[in-house]
Every structure is written in structure tokens, then in C-alpha cells.
Design an enzyme around this catalytic site. Structure first.
Site, PDB file in Angstrom:
ATOM      1  CB  CYS A 182      36.447  51.498  36.655  1.00  0.00           C
ATOM      2  SG  CYS A 182      37.805  50.358  36.708  1.00  0.00           S
ATOM      3  NE  ARG A 221      38.440  46.231  37.083  1.00  0.00           N
ATOM      4  CZ  ARG A 221      38.281  46.295  38.410  1.00  0.00           C
ATOM      5  NH1 ARG A 221      38.189  47.439  39.012  1.00  0.00           N
ATOM      6  NH2 ARG A 221      38.205  45.188  39.111  1.00  0.00           N
ATOM      7  CG  ASP A 269      43.499  44.520  44.562  1.00  0.00           C
ATOM      8  OD1 ASP A 269      43.502  45.192  43.512  1.00  0.00           O
ATOM      9  OD2 ASP A 269      42.516  43.839  44.927  1.00  0.00           O
ATOM     10  CB  ILE A 326      46.526  43.014  36.791  1.00  0.00           C
ATOM     11  CG1 ILE A 326      47.499  42.011  37.426  1.00  0.00           C
ATOM     12  CG2 ILE A 326      45.083  42.492  36.803  1.00  0.00           C
ATOM     13  CD1 ILE A 326      47.507  40.619  36.846  1.00  0.00           C
ATOM     14  NE  ARG A 364      34.478  50.727  45.619  1.00  0.00           N
ATOM     15  CZ  ARG A 364      35.365  50.238  44.736  1.00  0.00           C
ATOM     16  NH1 ARG A 364      36.184  51.051  44.126  1.00  0.00           N
ATOM     17  NH2 ARG A 364      35.421  48.961  44.470  1.00  0.00           N
TER      18      ARG A 364
HETATM   19  C1  UD1 Z   1      39.282  41.318  41.017  1.00  0.00           C
HETATM   20  C2  UD1 Z   1      39.282  42.057  42.319  1.00  0.00           C
HETATM   21  C3  UD1 Z   1      40.173  43.297  42.237  1.00  0.00           C
HETATM   22  C4  UD1 Z   1      41.563  42.891  41.767  1.00  0.00           C
HETATM   23  C5  UD1 Z   1      41.486  42.068  40.472  1.00  0.00           C
HETATM   24  C6  UD1 Z   1      42.826  41.500  40.041  1.00  0.00           C
HETATM   25  C7  UD1 Z   1      37.067  41.603  43.208  1.00  0.00           C
HETATM   26  C8  UD1 Z   1      35.718  42.118  43.529  1.00  0.00           C
HETATM   27  N1  UD1 Z   1      37.908  42.455  42.610  1.00  0.00           N
HETATM   28  O1  UD1 Z   1      38.740  42.192  40.016  1.00  0.00           O
HETATM   29  O2  UD1 Z   1      40.262  43.865  43.533  1.00  0.00           O
HETATM   30  O3  UD1 Z   1      42.302  44.060  41.504  1.00  0.00           O
HETATM   31  O4  UD1 Z   1      40.606  40.949  40.661  1.00  0.00           O
HETATM   32  O5  UD1 Z   1      43.387  40.727  41.045  1.00  0.00           O
HETATM   33  O6  UD1 Z   1      37.412  40.474  43.520  1.00  0.00           O
HETATM   34  N2  UD1 Z   1      39.501  40.947  31.916  1.00  0.00           N
HETATM   35  C9  UD1 Z   1      39.074  40.926  30.602  1.00  0.00           C
HETATM   36  N3  UD1 Z   1      37.843  40.403  30.339  1.00  0.00           N
HETATM   37  C10 UD1 Z   1      37.046  39.883  31.324  1.00  0.00           C
HETATM   38  C11 UD1 Z   1      37.499  39.895  32.652  1.00  0.00           C
HETATM   39  C12 UD1 Z   1      38.750  40.439  32.915  1.00  0.00           C
HETATM   40  O7  UD1 Z   1      39.772  41.380  29.693  1.00  0.00           O
HETATM   41  O8  UD1 Z   1      35.941  39.408  31.002  1.00  0.00           O
HETATM   42  C13 UD1 Z   1      40.830  41.539  32.214  1.00  0.00           C
HETATM   43  C14 UD1 Z   1      40.727  42.788  33.101  1.00  0.00           C
HETATM   44  O9  UD1 Z   1      40.488  43.941  32.337  1.00  0.00           O
HETATM   45  C15 UD1 Z   1      42.088  42.768  33.761  1.00  0.00           C
HETATM   46  C16 UD1 Z   1      42.366  41.264  33.963  1.00  0.00           C
HETATM   47  O10 UD1 Z   1      41.546  40.595  33.015  1.00  0.00           O
HETATM   48  O11 UD1 Z   1      43.047  43.315  32.907  1.00  0.00           O
HETATM   49  C17 UD1 Z   1      42.083  40.733  35.330  1.00  0.00           C
HETATM   50  O12 UD1 Z   1      40.783  41.155  35.727  1.00  0.00           O
HETATM   51  P1  UD1 Z   1      39.908  40.340  36.783  1.00  0.00           P
HETATM   52  O13 UD1 Z   1      40.723  39.292  37.460  1.00  0.00           O
HETATM   53  O14 UD1 Z   1      38.657  39.914  36.108  1.00  0.00           O
HETATM   54  O15 UD1 Z   1      39.577  41.472  37.825  1.00  0.00           O
HETATM   55  P2  UD1 Z   1      38.246  41.598  38.644  1.00  0.00           P
HETATM   56  O16 UD1 Z   1      37.696  40.222  38.862  1.00  0.00           O
HETATM   57  O17 UD1 Z   1      37.380  42.615  38.011  1.00  0.00           O
END
Ligand code: UD1
Length: 431
Positions: free
Chosen positions: A117, A122, A308, A330, A400
């Protein structure tokens, strides 16, 4: 595509009310898939992502009634499809939150793999690894994740997140609620939205302890039931309005918020010279004409400074005296607002995950392009502080996640209007 036209330079004054948290309402709506009983959610913000989430629930077979604009009554008694298709996932990554509930209740789920994205790749690998630890088999077919629970039910287990993941923690918490036995999530995300979801799940009958800490335990049960729950206020919208008051040298009373959910943001903004008074559910913000000081910040998982709020903070730092750095830890590509701010007159250099901002520079209105949700918010803030007219394109990003932002800003004295493009061509143009 709609645009915002802002005539900047007006101090914002008055009272603004914060809406329900998008990032809490999204998992809470997904959690309604865990039961055949009715779950009622109040304070659901009327924003595009929630409309998409509602559509997903309805496509799966759930009935969603909205007796009031911000109340959703969901009954997922007749779920016939266990799939979140590509056309929904590509517009909103949070549709992956359907995976945990579907897998837990029906023993199977198919969710299109979200691609990259605007703010980075992500992946959802950590969600999938945790599901495998709960006994699921996970495969990838034609761009879809297909997960199955052997014998139809997940089994509780110890899970460890190598990286803190908000939606990952939520997905596993929902799935483990209906698993056989006990699940422990180690290195869990600690965001207030996790606590809110756990509170809803416990009202539905789940047995979750430790939400809000880095270790969450879930004793799985056979069935979940009905519940009535009010979504917490949006801490990022709250933070955005604090910056709006500060960047325009205004004075705002921000109501219906939970100040303790954004303690790190309040602390950092106070360091820069913003005066913030905290009461129970109200914040009062003023600058009193004082110069803002540049202060460095690094984004980290909760309870530290949230990614955020990074873009909005950058807009503010363009108006502070001195040099500040912002380190984004992040997401790998979350500085796209910087080049637009530079077009308005900001002095920002990007090197890897660090932005260096030299302030204070005068911002001048310009035509600019929004690239993601929080980047759009930072551009609106810059437009409010700038001299002259700012025209922001692609504001569908802001729709959004920010409820009636134009109306809220106009209510506190901003000069902002939405320009809806008329796509009808005249007979002359068609020729
Ligand atoms: C959520 C929030 C978003 C916020 C983010 C970080 C929602 C709907 N969205 O996004 O607004 O910016 O938390 O606070 O609540 N990652 C991996 N593998 C995974 C999952 C995550 O590598 O399976 C990495 C991501 O690429 C990123 C980091 O972990 O670098 C944190 O991501 P994550 O906390 O999962 O973000 P979201 O839950 O997608």
C-alpha cells in the site's frame, strides 16, 4: 474526484467533538462474525472504511441495521460465504480482520492477500504464523490466503509476535476466543483499540485477560453471544485537532475524547510549547501567540508516539523554530506528505527513515496531492496554516478515516470547502 479548497491563516477557535475510533470500530465489527447473536455497537464513526467493513459483513450474509447513524446492530446468524474478496481488501487492508473470526467460528476462511500500500509492503505473515500455531493449515492460492482448522476448530497455543502488530494481535485474540483451550499472545500490541476489542469480546462471553499489556491470555469457549458496546473515541482524530489548534495559533476545546489514550502525543506537543489542559473527557488547547520549539520524535508502538500522528506532527514542526528530526520506525514509506509540504514552502530533507525539518518557514497555499489517510490530514493542517489558497486533490483518503472533517473544521472557524467534481460532460465536450 473530490478536492478540498482551504483559505488558510485563520486561527481555529471553539469546540469540536471527537468521533468514535475507526481503528477500534473496524475490529469490533469483524468480531460480530464470531456469534449468531445480535451485537450492537454504538459510536461507530460514519467514515468510508466503516462503510466498506459493513459491506463486507453483508456480503458474507450478516444483517446490519443502523437504527441511528452511529449505531450498528449486526446479526451474523446466516453466514454462507467465508471469503473477503480482492475488491474489498484492496480498498481496505483491515478486511483481513475477517480472517480470525471466520476461521474460528466456521473452521475455514479465504481472504485475498493485501498487496503493498502507499505506506509500505505491510505483509500479514505474522497473523498467518500465529494461526498456524493455533493449528490452522494456511495456503496461498491465486492471491488468496486459505486457512482451515483441522476438525473445524482451532486449538489454543502459545503465540509470539516477532514484531508488534495491531491487527495481528486483534485477529489472534478473536480467533483464540473460540479455540479449544488456552492461548497466550506474547509481545502483543498494547493500543487502546486492543483493550476496546477485548472488552467487547468479554461482553460477548469471552475470557480474555491482559489486553493492554504485552501478554494476553485467552481461555477459549464454545460459543459467544450478544453484547452491547460503545466504541472508544478516536485518539488520532483528537491528536489531529490538537495540532490544528496549535498550527493556526488558535484555541480549541476538544470534547468526547480520552486524553489518557494519547499521553505520548500530549507530552511531546507540550514540549514544543503547545498549552494543553487535560480534564476527564475534554482537552483545552492554546498557543497564546508563543513561538513553537522544534523537538525530535521517533514513532514507536503504543504507548509511545504513534506513527498515525507522524505526518501531522511534521506539518507542525514546519512552524516551529529550529531543526527537528522525525524517525519513522513502523512503516518504511511513510514520508510522502513531505514533498507536498516542501511544495508549500517547508524545508524538509528525507534520508532513509529520518526526516529533518528546518523551521520556521512560511507556508504558501498550493495545489497538492494527498497520498494516504494521515498524510491527507497533515496537508489539511498545512493548508490551514498557509497563506493563500490550498487545493488538495484525492481527499478520498481522508474520507476513509475522518468523520465530516469539513463540517467540523468550518464549525471552529476554518475556511475550507469540498469541491465535488462534476463529471458530466456537456454535449459540446462529447463532440
Ligand atoms: C494498524 C492501524 C494503523 C496503524 C498501525 C501501526 C488499524 C486498522 N490500522 O495497522 O492505522 O498505522 O496499526 O500503529 O488498526 N507487520 C509485518 N507482518 C505482519 C503484520 C505487520 O511485518 O504480519 C509489520 C508491518 O509491515 C509494520 C509493523 O509490522 O511495519 C506494524 O504493523 P501493524 O501493527 O500490523 O499495522 P496494522 O495493524 O496493519
Amino acid at each position: 474526484m473530490d478536492k478540498f479548497l482551504i483559505r488558510g491563516g485563520k486561527p481555529l477557535k471553539g469546540t469540536v467533538k471527537i468521533s468514535g475510533a475507526k481503528n477500534s470500530a473496524l475490529p469490533c465489527l469483524a468480531a460480530t462474525l464470531l456469534t449468531a447473536e445480535t451485537v450492537t455497537l454504538h459510536n461507530v464513526p460514519y467514515v468510508k472504511d466503516l462503510i466498506t467493513q459493513r459491506r463486507l459483513l453483508e456480503d458474507l450474509g450478516a444483517t446490519v441495521l443502523t437504527p441511528e447513524l452511529h449505531t450498528h446492530k449486526v446479526r451474523a446468524a446466516n453466514i454462507e460465504i467465508y471469503e473477503a474478496p480482492y475488491d474489498l481488501v484492496k480498498t481496505m487492508r483491515a478486511s483481513v480482520l475477517a480472517l480470525g473470526p471466520l476461521l474460528a467460528r466456521f473452521g475455514q476462511a479465504k481472504v485475498s492477500l493485501p498487496g503493498g500500500c502507499a505506506i509500505g509492503t505491510r505483509p500479514i505473515d505474522l497473523h498467518l504464523k500465529a494461526f498456524e500455531q493455533l493449528g490452522a493449515t494456511v495456503s496461498l492460492e491465486a492471491g488468496n490466503v486459505i486457512a482451515r482448522a483441522p476438525n473445524g476448530r482451532l486449538v489454543g497455543a502459545d503465540t509470539f509476535f516477532e514484531k508488534v502488530s495491531v491487527t495481528g494481535t486483534e485477529n489472534v485474540m478473536m480467533a483464540a476466543s473460540l479455540a479449544r483451550g488456552k492461548t497466550t499472545i506474547h509481545n502483543a500490541a498494547r493500543e487502546p483499540e486492543i483493550e476496546d476489542l477485548a472488552e467487547l469480546l468479554n461482553k460477548m462471553g469471552a475470557n480474555i485477560k491482559g489486553a493492554g499489556t504485552e501478554t494476553i491470555t485467552i481461555e477459549g469457549i464454545e460459543d459467544l453471544g450478544e453484547a452491547d458496546h460503545t466504541i472508544i473515541p478516536d485518539r488520532i482524530e483528537t491528536g489531529t485537532f490538537i495540532v490544528a489548534a496549535a498550527i493556526t495559533n488558535g484555541e480549541l476545546e476538544i470534547k468526547n475524547c480520552h486524553p489518557k489514550h494519547l499521553a505520548a502525543v500530549i507530552e511531546k506537543l507540550r514540549e514544543t510549547g503547545v498549552e494543553i489542559e487535560v480534564a476527564d473527557e475534554t482537552l483545552t488547547v492554546k498557543c497564546g501567540g508563543k513561538k513553537l520549539r522544534s523537538k525530535n520524535v521517533t514513532t514507536e508502538p503504543h504507548p509511545l508516539f504513534p506513527t498515525d500522528m507522524q505526518a501531522q506532527y511534521m506539518a507542525l514542526m514546519t512552524q516551529a523554530e529550529g531543526t527537528s528530526t522525525i524517525v519513522e520506525t513502523i512503516f518504511e514509506n511513510r514520508f510522502m506528505h513531505a514533498s507536498e509540504l516542501v511544495r508549500m514552502g517547508a524545508d524538509i530533507q528525507i534520508s532513509g527513515n529520518t526526516a529533518t525539518i528546518n523551521g520556521k518557514t512560511k507556508l504558501m497555499g498550493a495545489p497538492i496531492l494527498a497520498s494516504d489517510l494521515r498524510a491527507s490530514a497533515s496537508l489539511v493542517l498545512a493548508g490551514l496554516a498557509a497563506e493563500g489558497e490550498t487545493l488538495i486533490d484525492r481527499v478520498y483518503h481522508i474520507d476513509r478515516g475522518y468523520e465530516t472533517i469539513v463540517r467540523k473544521l468550518c464549525g471552529i472557524g476554518a475556511d475550507i470547502e469540498r469541491i465535488t467534481e462534476n463529471l458530466t460532460m456537456s454535449a459540446e465536450e462529447i463532440k
